[in-house]
Design a protein around this motif. Sequence first.
Motif, mmCIF file in Angstrom:
data_model
loop_
_atom_site.group_PDB
_atom_site.id
_atom_site.type_symbol
_atom_site.label_atom_id
_atom_site.label_comp_id
_atom_site.label_asym_id
_atom_site.label_seq_id
_atom_site.Cartn_x
_atom_site.Cartn_y
_atom_site.Cartn_z
ATOM 1 N N THR A 1 -18.294 2.556 -4.309
ATOM 2 C CA THR A 1 -17.479 3.738 -4.629
ATOM 3 C C THR A 1 -16.769 4.301 -3.405
ATOM 4 N N GLY A 2 -17.242 3.974 -2.205
ATOM 5 C CA GLY A 2 -16.601 4.481 -0.998
ATOM 6 C C GLY A 2 -15.381 3.701 -0.569
ATOM 7 N N ILE A 3 -15.091 2.575 -1.209
ATOM 8 C CA ILE A 3 -13.957 1.744 -0.788
ATOM 9 C C ILE A 3 -12.624 2.371 -1.184
ATOM 10 N N ASN A 4 -12.550 2.935 -2.382
ATOM 11 C CA ASN A 4 -11.324 3.612 -2.834
ATOM 12 C C ASN A 4 -11.662 5.031 -3.278
ATOM 13 N N PRO A 5 -11.967 5.919 -2.325
ATOM 14 C CA PRO A 5 -12.348 7.281 -2.706
ATOM 15 C C PRO A 5 -11.131 8.098 -3.133
ATOM 16 N N TYR A 6 -11.411 9.215 -3.761
ATOM 17 C CA TYR A 6 -10.349 10.130 -4.193
ATOM 18 C C TYR A 6 -9.661 10.731 -2.975
ATOM 19 N N ASP A 7 -8.347 10.481 -2.847
ATOM 20 C CA ASP A 7 -7.597 10.952 -1.690
ATOM 21 C C ASP A 7 -6.110 10.969 -2.056
ATOM 22 N N PRO A 8 -5.629 12.050 -2.687
ATOM 23 C CA PRO A 8 -4.229 12.096 -3.134
ATOM 24 C C PRO A 8 -3.214 11.905 -2.015
ATOM 25 N N GLU A 9 -3.503 12.438 -0.819
ATOM 26 C CA GLU A 9 -2.562 12.267 0.298
ATOM 27 C C GLU A 9 -2.443 10.798 0.681
ATOM 28 N N LYS A 10 -3.562 10.096 0.703
ATOM 29 C CA LYS A 10 -3.528 8.664 0.989
ATOM 30 C C LYS A 10 -2.733 7.935 -0.086
ATOM 31 N N ALA A 11 -2.888 8.361 -1.338
ATOM 32 C CA ALA A 11 -2.151 7.733 -2.435
ATOM 33 C C ALA A 11 -0.651 7.830 -2.206
ATOM 34 N N MET A 12 -0.182 8.991 -1.791
ATOM 35 C CA MET A 12 1.251 9.158 -1.550
ATOM 36 C C MET A 12 1.715 8.331 -0.359
ATOM 37 N N ARG A 13 0.880 8.230 0.692
ATOM 38 C CA ARG A 13 1.248 7.398 1.853
ATOM 39 C C ARG A 13 1.361 5.929 1.451
ATOM 40 N N LEU A 14 0.411 5.454 0.631
ATOM 41 C CA LEU A 14 0.432 4.052 0.207
ATOM 42 C C LEU A 14 1.661 3.752 -0.647
ATOM 43 N N LEU A 15 2.020 4.666 -1.508
ATOM 44 C CA LEU A 15 3.227 4.460 -2.324
ATOM 45 C C LEU A 15 4.470 4.391 -1.452
ATOM 46 N N ALA A 16 4.513 5.246 -0.435
ATOM 47 C CA ALA A 16 5.657 5.230 0.484
ATOM 48 C C ALA A 16 5.700 3.918 1.260
ATOM 49 N N GLU A 17 4.545 3.443 1.719
ATOM 50 C CA GLU A 17 4.478 2.170 2.456
ATOM 51 C C GLU A 17 4.956 1.009 1.579
ATOM 52 N N ALA A 18 4.675 1.113 0.280
ATOM 53 C CA ALA A 18 5.075 0.040 -0.633
ATOM 54 C C ALA A 18 6.538 0.154 -1.047
ATOM 55 N N GLY A 19 7.225 1.194 -0.567
ATOM 56 C CA GLY A 19 8.637 1.370 -0.894
ATOM 57 C C GLY A 19 8.881 1.917 -2.284
ATOM 58 N N VAL A 20 7.863 2.547 -2.860
ATOM 59 C CA VAL A 20 7.997 3.108 -4.202
ATOM 60 C C VAL A 20 8.579 4.509 -4.103
ATOM 61 N N LYS A 21 9.654 4.750 -4.797
ATOM 62 C CA LYS A 21 10.289 6.063 -4.802
ATOM 63 C C LYS A 21 9.832 6.861 -6.022
ATOM 64 N N ALA A 22 9.438 8.083 -5.777
ATOM 65 C CA ALA A 22 8.989 8.948 -6.870
ATOM 66 C C ALA A 22 10.191 9.428 -7.683
ATOM 67 N N PRO A 23 10.033 9.629 -8.991
ATOM 68 C CA PRO A 23 8.789 9.350 -9.718
ATOM 69 C C PRO A 23 8.720 7.892 -10.173
ATOM 70 N N LEU A 24 7.519 7.323 -10.135
ATOM 71 C CA LEU A 24 7.261 5.987 -10.668
ATOM 72 C C LEU A 24 6.759 6.160 -12.097
ATOM 73 N N GLU A 25 7.468 5.580 -13.057
ATOM 74 C CA GLU A 25 7.079 5.712 -14.456
ATOM 75 C C GLU A 25 6.293 4.491 -14.918
ATOM 76 N N LEU A 26 5.125 4.737 -15.498
ATOM 77 C CA LEU A 26 4.258 3.676 -15.998
ATOM 78 C C LEU A 26 3.758 4.062 -17.389
ATOM 79 N N SER A 27 3.523 3.066 -18.208
ATOM 80 C CA SER A 27 2.922 3.335 -19.521
ATOM 81 C C SER A 27 1.403 3.426 -19.370
ATOM 82 N N LEU A 28 0.809 4.333 -20.124
ATOM 83 C CA LEU A 28 -0.651 4.496 -20.155
ATOM 84 C C LEU A 28 -1.065 4.408 -21.615
ATOM 85 N N VAL A 29 -1.617 3.262 -22.004
ATOM 86 C CA VAL A 29 -1.962 3.008 -23.401
ATOM 87 C C VAL A 29 -3.415 3.384 -23.636
#
Length: 493
Positions: free
Chosen positions: A320-348
């Motif tokens: 559980t410590g490998i991917n802990p809850y960290d919203p700021e890290k989430a935004m940094r990773l999206l930026a590193e991946a070149g993803v521009k907000a907002p990213l739209e995804l389906s949630l079924v």
Amino acid sequence: MPTRRTVLASPLLAATLPAFAQSRKSALTVALSLEPTTLDPTAKAGAEISEVVLYNIFETLTKVNGDGSVTPLLAQSWEVSPDLRTVTFRLRPGVTFHNGQPFDAKAVQFSFDRAKVDRSTNKDRRFFANLTTRVVDDLTVVVINKEIDPDLLFQLGEASAVIVEPASVATNGTKPVGTGPYRLDGWSRGSAITLTRWGGYRSPLPQAIPRVTFRFISEPAAQVAALLAGDVDLFPHAAVSRSLDQFQRDRRFQILFNASPGKAILAINHRNKPLDDVRVRRAIAAAIDRRAIISAAADGRGVPIGSHYVPGAFGYIDTTGINPYDPEKAMRLLAEAGVKAPLELSLVLPPPSYARQGGEVIAAQLAKVGIIAKIQNVEWAQWIGNVYGKHNFDLSLILHVEPFDLVNYTRPDYYWGYQSPKFNELFARVRNSARPADRARWLGEAQRLLAEDAANVYLFQPQFITVARRELRGLWKDAPIFANDLAALSWAG
């Protein structure tokens, strides 16, 4: 039809109460959250199928019991070779299928060979592909495994390993033919399935309850209402956490808290961009607070997990410590991946309350990091057909309940599409390690790799709640697999 509530409330009907109570001794109503899409467990995945048919209509060589132990069923004994790859089964004599055909070694060979052919839709086709079956005589069959698999006898007691009558396979989905103590009496689609005792079963009247009706109730409020009204006698893994105190105070009921191998996950479709980028998957994982999901989806009754494995299972490690809850890290990773907000995804989201309630929280958490999860609420048949079958999704909240399903990560055609030669190598070492210590070590490495790859977002192991009438006997304490062994049940008194 009068319910128990109306019987008790009406003076005119009160005189019928003794007869009503007596009728309960010869019948049982079981409620489930999901209705099967088929009654053939070899045709499709879905624990809701085995909940109706396993050990009731169809049987297996071995039987998994409520404590996780394995005992004989259609096989009356077996011998394991010194190299742990060959098992010789001695079959139970005098067994017939519901259509009068004999059960024998050829039926076992047919069932296992059918499960592994390329066109097979058996969810465990790759497991059976490792098996070679040889008939010695009518009551002796040898199963040879390419790998060392200490879980083989357990897996041969699961629904995908039921023994089918060769002439019946084309119609088993709607007219199942097995060797079990019950037969299908009727199926009213969308409402109920009724099973009745089969008089030709090999043991004289082993079933204390001759008639069982399965009803399908997905909404938590409706589940509670049906139980309280007396319309349902047994509800395995019911969504009643918020009404639990009420049931515990009501002397009509018994409550069982079931341990399970279940893994609630946010499945990720690796076939879709940008989800093929590990940074994006890690960002999704970092955006999700497991504790909040457990509170919303399971009313707090769950244990966080970090990989596709649960506490208590052999070789478990805490990831559980490998991917802990960290919203700021989430935004940094999206930026590193070149993803521009907002990213739209389906949630079924399928019908169970854990998915619908947990999905709302997941969508809100993802929105905070710039991911817009467009919720699609679907019925179970749609989830099986479109998500599991056609892979039409980006994200989906789902509960995997099988005990030994790490193998699905070696299947590139599986619905989430994960592919990793390194994981395949680790899993092969798990399967071929004779020493338990070596197997545990490779299991740990496999869990760690899934967490690091963020193959899916791993949320929690649920605790199931079974609610039943107090007079009902023979219930499983835990849920090592999803099955309702009806022949073991009886009414007290």
